[in-house]
Write a protein that holds these residues in place. Structure first.
Motif, short mmCIF file in Angstrom:
data_model
loop_
_atom_site.label_atom_id
_atom_site.label_comp_id
_atom_site.label_asym_id
_atom_site.label_seq_id
_atom_site.Cartn_x
_atom_site.Cartn_y
_atom_site.Cartn_z
N PHE A 169 0.85 -1.14 0.02
CA PHE A 169 0.00 0.00 0.03
C PHE A 169 1.04 1.34 -0.10
N GLU A 170 0.17 2.16 -0.28
CA GLU A 170 0.88 3.61 -0.40
C GLU A 170 -0.02 4.71 0.08
N ILE A 171 0.46 5.90 0.75
CA ILE A 171 -0.15 6.97 0.89
C ILE A 171 0.87 8.23 0.54
N GLY A 172 0.03 8.56 -0.52
CA GLY A 172 0.92 9.73 -1.39
C GLY A 172 0.08 10.95 -1.89
N HIS A 173 0.78 11.91 -2.42
CA HIS A 173 -0.13 12.97 -3.22
C HIS A 173 -0.41 12.48 -4.69
N ILE A 174 -1.60 12.91 -5.25
CA ILE A 174 -1.87 12.81 -6.61
C ILE A 174 -2.49 14.05 -7.35
N PHE A 175 -2.32 14.35 -8.44
CA PHE A 175 -2.73 15.71 -9.22
C PHE A 175 -3.58 15.54 -10.26
#
Length: 811
Positions: free
Chosen positions: A584-590
């Motif tokens: 899993f990953e927690i990150g920013h998207i655009f």
């Protein structure tokens, strides 16, 4: 970046030892990669003479040599050697027992080779890390004195003299453009108290004045377009005639060799030397090969250009380019020159170019074409335009003295209305800010002392504030935090006391991240971090958020979702035969909003890959759609969310028959399911893979609210279980049945479990039978009688048949 110690001392007057200089570099923040000191490693290698050669009695390819270690042959030893070029009376390089061989870092010991004792070793160039023929042992000149150090013999030869000058290799940080020159490194050592900076070696002020006042300026050497003027702050050409392209002086050759550059001729060596020596890239044109005056302009994206590396490039749009009169590109400005006007051994008349170009344009063009050069390295990091005149004057003087050419004419363009920018904007530095950010006490006088040490100009405003003006060459100092960092660097990190950090309460964002990380790791997921940038092939045309100045061509767009990074991760693992995993990953998207404005948001997503082709007597449990649903449902139940519904998802990433989404009212906050088979096929992934994506803001908002917890009550009444089986339409989601059962009595119905799904292919092809177990839990101290349970059971049947167009299977 590599350079010799003597080259550094051209600008630095110091008696400091090599160790002190290296330690000062480290203290200043310059990482020292390697020290090459051949004088130290070869100190035990001496000159010897072979006085007798015999065939080894037990080996055809070995020789038994009698070797004299002094001029009078009073000390002789026996050495077994396998070199094909051994002969009597040959002067050789000898390593005694106990010597460390540079090539292998092994210490010589007394050995027995095929039954014969061998004392020491006769060395080749390669074994001593020296350039030369390594097919056999070193064949030293006949006039070499036996018994002296090898260094004393080799240093007489200009080919080897530079090898005994210690060479320092350093790793530079990209923000410090001023370090990319010998002058800049010497200046930094001087600032840290190691010697005196010898800037008078350049004589630039006098030379610059002579050049400007020579009244030879003309306007026929080049023109510059209006578009290029915005990207070129300074451009100059000096025409020199009657050049004598003699051999490059040995002192310059040795310095270039220490840097790692092979000498290629006087004119090329001069331009390379000036670039490294003072940090200003210089380009040289063969004047006789140029057709008409030059023109500096921006490329239109259709031109081709053959560079000095003999490769042809298709120029990108808006690259700063130098054209000839026939509109042919002759130089990719700031990066690399062209073959059409390259200098060689027959060149007689030249143009010397010194310029300043926009850093971003140089970096963008260089990345697009994947061209690396000394000029690009320096231009894209930043060169102060204020130093161009002085650098040009120094270059002209060096060319004139070494090539014996004379200045014919020159032309200079400056786009600051004839004035080069002479200062940086001043910065206000507050003493309290310095103390709070560094964490230790400073007086204003101590701060000023450190600024003076770095040659940074200042003016006191009051007892707390100082107005600071950074030097012209310090392009990295833009804000007060940069100055505070410099003060800390000069004071020395080792001089800052260790003070325990005050415990700070975790921010809400940290708490949310910690909660999600804890939940998924407990469910056997591993957290990964992937790049936020993607290539064109990984992004939909409608979702492209392009980066104006990408790191590489493979990282041109910001990611619209976490899916590409996670998918690429399991693809790499599958190539390593790692067939199972949860990540899993927690990150920013655009993404874009309805007005096409870029919005940045946070997301959490995960992926599970599973391949059944595992060689084990007990196959692992298969991960499927329902296992993914169970994990996500547990997450939302943990957050006290029970009023959500599950329906089919129409995501193009997911399998149309194995995908779903969770929604609360009209708000969809999670999507999950099996990855679409076409995507797996395209990525050459075997087995099955499942993906989920959750709205991070939805989870964050829930965690911000105070959770209401019901008091624990000890219910000793036994739950009641009832089974039901309904015929429903084949396309009817089972979730609708579960929802209808719960709505019958939310207080008493605690759980609904599906335990069988059946379809009779002969009789009812458009129907399916769904069997479920309903758990009814009486309230504490309020037992249910048989009639009430029968009535509730009847209500469940009526509710399901009415809301889901279902029919009880036994009817």
């Amino acid at each position: 970046m590599k350079f010799s110690l003597s080259w550094l001392k051209h600008f630095l007057k110091t008696d400091a030892s090599l160790d002190v200089i290296v330690n000062t570099f480290v203290k200043a923040g310059i990482e020292v990669e390697e020290i090459i000191d051949n004088a130290s490693t070869l100190k035990n290698i001496t000159v010897a003479q072979i006085i007798n050669v015999e065939k080894h009695p037990n080996a055809d390819k070995l020789s038994l040599c009698t070797v004299a270690l002094d001029a009078h042959h009073s000390e002789t030893i026996q050495v077994v050697c396998g070199a094909p070029n051994v002969r009597e009376n040959m002067k050789v390089a000898y390593a005694r027992i106990g010597t460390c061989i540079p090539k292998t870092n092994q210490v010589l010991k007394k050995s027995t080779i095929r039954g014969i004792d061998s004392q020491g070793m006769l060395c080749s160039f390669d074994e001593l890390n020296l350039p030369g023929d390594s097919d056999g042992i070193m064949d030293l000149p006949d006039d070499s004195i036996v018994g002296v150090k090898l260094e004393d013999v080799l240093i007489k030869d200009s080919l080897f003299s530079f090898l005994f000058d210690p060479i320092i290799e350093v790793s530079l940080t990209p923000n410090r453009a001023d370090w990319f020159s010998i002058l800049g490194l010497a200046r930094e050592l001087s600032n840290f108290g190691i010697g005196t900076l010898l800037t008078d070696q350049l004589h630039t002020s006098k030379l610059e004045k002579n050049l400007i006042e020579s009244k030879m300026e003309c306007s026929s050497l080049f023109t510059i377009s209006a578009e290029a003027k915005e990207k070129c702050q300074f451009f100059s050409l000096v025409k020199m005639v009657n050049i004598n392209t003699r051999e490059t002086p040995e002192w310059m050759q040795s310095r270039l060799l220490s840097y790692g550059i092979e000498p290629k001729g006087l004119l090329i060596d001069l331009s390379n030397y000036i670039c490294i020596h003072i940090g200003q890239p210089i380009h040289i044109y063969d004047w006789d090969k140029i057709k008409g005056p030059l023109r500096i302009d921006l490329s239109n994206g259709t031109e081709s250009f053959t560079a000095l590396d003999q490769k042809e490039y298709q120029l990108p749009e808006n690259a700063i380019t130098v054209y000839d009169e026939q509109n042919t590109p002759v130089t990719l400005a700031g990066i690399m020159g062209g073959m059409s006007c390259a200098v060689d051994g027959t060149t007689k008349n030249i143009l010397i170019e010194a310029a300043h170009f926009d850093e971003a344009y140089i970096a963008l063009s260089g990345q697009h074409l994947n061209i690396h050069s000394h000029a690009r390295t320096r231009f894209e990091r930043g060169i102060s335009p204020s130093t161009c005149n002085a650098s040009l004057a120094y270059a002209v003087d060096l060319f004139a003295s070494l090539s014996k050419g004379t200045v014919d004419s020159y032309q200079i363009y400056q786009n600051y209305e004839g004035q080069i920018k002479t200062s940086h904007p001043s910065i206000i530095l507050n003493t309290t800010d310095v103390i709070s950010k560094i964490g230790t006490s400073f007086t204003q006088n101590e701060i000023i002392q450190h600024l003076e040490q770095l040659n940074i100009q200042y003016a006191r405003i009051d007892d707390e504030n100082i107005e600071v003006t950074p030097p012209l060459y310090r392009l990295d100092i833009q804000i007060k935090e940069d100055l505070i960092e410099e003060i800390l660097r000069v004071k020395g990190f080792e001089n800052i006391p260790n003070i325990p950090l005050a415990l700070q309460p975790s921010s809400h964002e940290q708490c949310t991240h910690r909660f999600l990380r804890s939940f998924f790791t407990q469910n056997h997921f591993s957290e990964i971090i992937t790049y936020s940038m993607l290539s064109d092939s990984k992004v939909n045309a409608l979702d492209k958020v392009e980066i104006h100045n990408p790191i590489t061509l493979e990282m041109k767009n910001l990611r619209p979702s976490l899916f590409p990074g996670l998918l690429n991760h399991i693809k790499r693992l599958s190539q390593l035969s790692i067939a199972h995993g949860r990540y899993f990953e927690i990150g920013h998207i655009f993404n874009f909003d309805k007005d096409q404005n870029i919005i940045e948001s946070k997301s959490i997503a995960g992926i599970v890959n599973f391949t059944e082709s595992i060689r084990h007597w007990r196959k692992p449990g298969k991960f499927d759609f329902f296992e993914m649903k169970k994990i996500l449902s547990e997450l939302f139940y943990t957050l006290n969310i029970t009023d959500f519904n599950c329906s089919t998802s129409n995501s193009s990433l997911l399998h149309p028959g194995q995908s779903a989404e969770f929604a609360r009212g009209k708000q969809i906050f999670a999507k999950f399911g099996a990855i679409h088979p076409s995507i797996l096929q395209k990525e050459e992934l075997k087995g099955s893979a499942f993906y989920f994506e959750i709205d991070y803001d939805f989870i964050d908002a829930l965690l911000q609210k105070k959770q209401k917890f019901k008091p624990y009550t000890d219910n000793t009444l036994q739950p009641i279980f009832r089974d039901f089986s309904f015929w429903i339409d084949q396309k009817q989601p089972v979730e609708s049945l579960i929802s209808s059962v719960f709505k019958t009595n939310k207080q008493l119905i605690k759980d609904v479990q599906i335990f069988d799904v059946y379809q009779n292919t002969n009789d009812a092809q458009d129907k399916k039978s769904v069997a479920m177990q309903v758990t009814i839990q009486a309230l504490p101290n309020n037992p249910l009688d048989g009639k009430f349970i029968d009535d509730l059971q009847a209500q469940i049947i009526v509710e399901v048949e009415k809301k889901c167009n279902a029919k009880l299977r036994c009817q």
